[in-house]
Design an enzyme around this catalytic site. Sequence first.
Site, PDB file in Angstrom:
ATOM      1  N   ARG A  63       0.841  -1.089   0.114  1.00 22.73           N
ATOM      2  CA  ARG A  63      -0.192  -0.061  -0.038  1.00 22.73           C
ATOM      3  C   ARG A  63       0.981   1.211  -0.095  1.00 22.73           C
ATOM      4  O   ARG A  63       1.505   1.675   1.004  1.00 22.73           O
ATOM      5  CB  ARG A  63      -1.009  -0.078   1.288  1.00 22.73           C
ATOM      6  CG  ARG A  63      -1.911  -1.151   1.043  1.00 22.73           C
ATOM      7  CD  ARG A  63      -2.873  -0.966   0.017  1.00 22.73           C
ATOM      8  NE  ARG A  63      -4.058  -1.775   0.198  1.00 22.73           N
ATOM      9  CZ  ARG A  63      -5.219  -1.723  -0.685  1.00 22.73           C
ATOM     10  NH1 ARG A  63      -5.060  -1.078  -1.733  1.00 22.73           N
ATOM     11  NH2 ARG A  63      -5.994  -2.457  -0.293  1.00 22.73           N
ATOM     12  N   ALA A  75     -10.951  -6.881  -0.747  1.00 20.75           N
ATOM     13  CA  ALA A  75     -11.944  -6.013  -0.605  1.00 20.75           C
ATOM     14  C   ALA A  75     -11.849  -5.030  -2.052  1.00 20.75           C
ATOM     15  O   ALA A  75     -10.901  -5.365  -2.806  1.00 20.75           O
ATOM     16  CB  ALA A  75     -11.355  -4.990   0.515  1.00 20.75           C
ATOM     17  N   GLU A  91     -15.314  -8.957  -6.435  1.00 21.47           N
ATOM     18  CA  GLU A  91     -13.806  -8.712  -5.605  1.00 21.47           C
ATOM     19  C   GLU A  91     -13.429 -10.102  -5.103  1.00 21.47           C
ATOM     20  O   GLU A  91     -12.161 -10.188  -5.258  1.00 21.47           O
ATOM     21  CB  GLU A  91     -13.924  -7.670  -4.629  1.00 21.47           C
ATOM     22  CG  GLU A  91     -14.171  -6.341  -5.119  1.00 21.47           C
ATOM     23  CD  GLU A  91     -13.148  -5.606  -5.987  1.00 21.47           C
ATOM     24  OE1 GLU A  91     -11.983  -6.223  -5.794  1.00 21.47           O
ATOM     25  OE2 GLU A  91     -13.316  -4.856  -6.567  1.00 21.47           O
ATOM     26  N   GLU A  95      -9.794 -11.162  -6.503  1.00 27.21           N
ATOM     27  CA  GLU A  95      -8.759 -11.119  -5.955  1.00 27.21           C
ATOM     28  C   GLU A  95      -7.900 -12.383  -5.193  1.00 27.21           C
ATOM     29  O   GLU A  95      -6.825 -12.484  -5.210  1.00 27.21           O
ATOM     30  CB  GLU A  95      -8.681 -10.164  -4.673  1.00 27.21           C
ATOM     31  CG  GLU A  95      -8.715  -8.706  -4.897  1.00 27.21           C
ATOM     32  CD  GLU A  95      -8.781  -7.826  -3.698  1.00 27.21           C
ATOM     33  OE1 GLU A  95      -8.825  -8.320  -2.659  1.00 27.21           O
ATOM     34  OE2 GLU A  95      -8.952  -6.488  -3.827  1.00 27.21           O
ATOM     35  N   GLU A 139      -2.723  -4.435  -9.785  1.00 26.90           N
ATOM     36  CA  GLU A 139      -3.095  -5.045  -8.527  1.00 26.90           C
ATOM     37  C   GLU A 139      -1.992  -6.336  -8.371  1.00 26.90           C
ATOM     38  O   GLU A 139      -2.173  -7.344  -9.186  1.00 26.90           O
ATOM     39  CB  GLU A 139      -4.552  -5.606  -8.283  1.00 26.90           C
ATOM     40  CG  GLU A 139      -5.172  -5.565  -6.877  1.00 26.90           C
ATOM     41  CD  GLU A 139      -6.522  -5.848  -6.876  1.00 26.90           C
ATOM     42  OE1 GLU A 139      -7.038  -5.327  -5.962  1.00 26.90           O
ATOM     43  OE2 GLU A 139      -7.096  -6.366  -7.864  1.00 26.90           O
TER      44      GLU A 139
END
Length: 176
Positions: A63, A75, A91, A95, A139
């Site tokens: 992050r 999330a 999601e 993910e 991501e």
Amino acid sequence: MILEEKTLSSEKIYNGKIINLRIDTVELPDHKYQKREIVEHPGAVAILPITDNNEIIMIKQYRKTVEEVLWELPAGKLEVGEDPKKCAIRELKEETGYSAQKIELLNIFYTSPGFSDEKMYLYLAKELNEGNPTPDEDEYVEIYKVKIEEALKMIEDGKIKDSKTIVGILLSKELI
């Protein structure tokens, strides 16, 4: 004493892809005036996926905002007009690759109401089926299975720092 603040004016400062920023001028209960910087966020979901072996499917990701790799629950941000449950299903699959036969709302909370209106919808996902993750192109996540007891210890030890994840794991104690 009335604790509400009356908004006298509101000025948009920034409109972005994920957030907007506005400054409100408010009248306080004692009739003084103050400026409030407010981050507008479309809302988000977090998913507490629990396997039949009482393991939580968690991710680790970097992050930039805190310059750290964090342990988190899966999330994501709500799209405009998107149903939170559908977002949670999407999601989880994107993910982690997992899909759930059962998904139910556990809680709704504000993430940081001192400066943001972001509302988080926390879902419990059970009866999981493993699949292939399809994360967004920007991501990068690692997927882990963590026993609920170990996740609770990770909170105590300060290894889990993300608030939505802490809330979800603490609520999982009631589920085992």
